[in-house]
Motif scaffolding. Structure first.
Motif, mmCIF file in Angstrom:
data_model
loop_
_atom_site.group_PDB
_atom_site.id
_atom_site.type_symbol
_atom_site.label_atom_id
_atom_site.label_comp_id
_atom_site.label_asym_id
_atom_site.label_seq_id
_atom_site.Cartn_x
_atom_site.Cartn_y
_atom_site.Cartn_z
ATOM 1 N N VAL A 1 6.457 5.455 13.971
ATOM 2 C CA VAL A 1 6.337 4.621 12.776
ATOM 3 C C VAL A 1 7.709 4.447 12.156
ATOM 4 C CG1 VAL A 1 5.339 4.489 10.466
ATOM 5 C CG2 VAL A 1 3.967 5.348 12.365
ATOM 6 N N LYS A 2 8.096 3.206 11.889
ATOM 7 C CA LYS A 2 9.375 2.911 11.240
ATOM 8 C C LYS A 2 9.153 2.831 9.739
ATOM 9 C CE LYS A 2 11.593 2.162 15.116
ATOM 10 N NZ LYS A 2 12.306 3.209 15.729
ATOM 11 N N VAL B 1 3.133 5.389 2.680
ATOM 12 C CA VAL B 1 2.524 4.523 1.677
ATOM 13 C C VAL B 1 3.316 3.215 1.661
ATOM 14 C CG1 VAL B 1 3.877 5.343 -0.308
ATOM 15 C CG2 VAL B 1 1.626 4.404 -0.694
ATOM 16 N N SER B 2 2.619 2.109 1.472
ATOM 17 C CA SER B 2 3.261 0.808 1.412
ATOM 18 C C SER B 2 3.490 0.453 -0.059
ATOM 19 C CB SER B 2 2.365 -0.246 2.071
ATOM 20 O OG SER B 2 2.990 -1.501 2.014
ATOM 21 N N LYS C 1 7.331 -2.620 1.728
ATOM 22 C CA LYS C 1 8.058 -1.641 2.540
ATOM 23 C C LYS C 1 7.173 -0.418 2.766
ATOM 24 C CE LYS C 1 12.734 -2.783 1.079
ATOM 25 N NZ LYS C 1 13.962 -2.259 0.476
ATOM 26 N N LEU C 2 7.334 0.198 3.914
ATOM 27 C CA LEU C 2 6.585 1.399 4.246
ATOM 28 C C LEU C 2 7.479 2.613 4.011
ATOM 29 C CD1 LEU C 2 3.844 2.335 5.407
ATOM 30 C CD2 LEU C 2 4.943 2.360 7.655
ATOM 31 N N HIS D 1 1.474 15.935 -0.866
ATOM 32 C CA HIS D 1 1.950 16.205 -2.224
ATOM 33 C C HIS D 1 3.091 15.243 -2.604
ATOM 34 C CE1 HIS D 1 3.184 18.333 -5.822
ATOM 35 N NE2 HIS D 1 4.424 18.289 -5.351
ATOM 36 N N CYS D 2 4.055 15.082 -1.697
ATOM 37 C CA CYS D 2 5.173 14.178 -1.971
ATOM 38 C C CYS D 2 4.689 12.732 -2.099
ATOM 39 C CB CYS D 2 6.239 14.302 -0.886
ATOM 40 S SG CYS D 2 7.171 15.851 -0.984
ATOM 41 N N LYS D 3 3.733 12.355 -1.263
ATOM 42 C CA LYS D 3 3.167 11.007 -1.343
ATOM 43 C C LYS D 3 2.521 10.783 -2.709
ATOM 44 C CE LYS D 3 -0.464 8.123 0.610
ATOM 45 N NZ LYS D 3 -1.549 8.040 1.591
ATOM 46 N N LYS D 4 1.765 11.760 -3.191
ATOM 47 C CA LYS D 4 1.104 11.625 -4.490
ATOM 48 C C LYS D 4 2.111 11.554 -5.634
ATOM 49 C CE LYS D 4 -3.252 13.650 -3.092
ATOM 50 N NZ LYS D 4 -4.144 14.799 -3.124
ATOM 51 N N GLU D 5 3.205 12.317 -5.538
ATOM 52 C CA GLU D 5 4.266 12.249 -6.552
ATOM 53 C C GLU D 5 4.882 10.859 -6.581
ATOM 54 O OE1 GLU D 5 5.631 14.343 -8.969
ATOM 55 O OE2 GLU D 5 3.773 15.429 -8.574
#
Length: 91
Positions: A39-40, A61-62, A66-67, A74-78
């Motif tokens: 995944v890029k 997350v988009s 941008k992806l 946890h980092c994604k939710k932050e």
């Protein structure tokens, strides 16, 4: 002596005002449900904890076309709490 004490106090106050990066607790060592090796993503490092996404990519997350890649949920939710802040600082 007064100058020495004053310079120490100014140094301490300047360092205490510096913005601290959020403390991230990486709890899970589980593998992601999907294979994200090819995944890029737009960022070379996680915008929250600064881990390299190429080595630790576990979630994405988009945002604004941008992806962005993250080392953990946890980092994604932050990021999702304030994406504008982290997207402009993403490397």
């Amino acid at each position: 002596m007064k100058i020495f004490i004053l310079s120490i106090l100014l140094s301490v106050s300047a360092l205490s005002c510096a913005q601290e990066a959020p403390k991230v607790k990486h709890v899970s060592k589980m593998k992601p449900a999907t294979d994200l090796k090819n995944v890029k993503v737009a960022n070379a490092e996680d915008p929250i904890c600064k881990m390299k996404t190429a080595d630790y990519l576990k979630d994405t997350v988009s945002y604004k076309g941008k992806l962005y890649g993250f080392c953990s949920d946890h980092c994604k939710k932050e990021f999702e709490k304030n994406p504008e802040k982290y997207a402009k600082n993403a490397k």
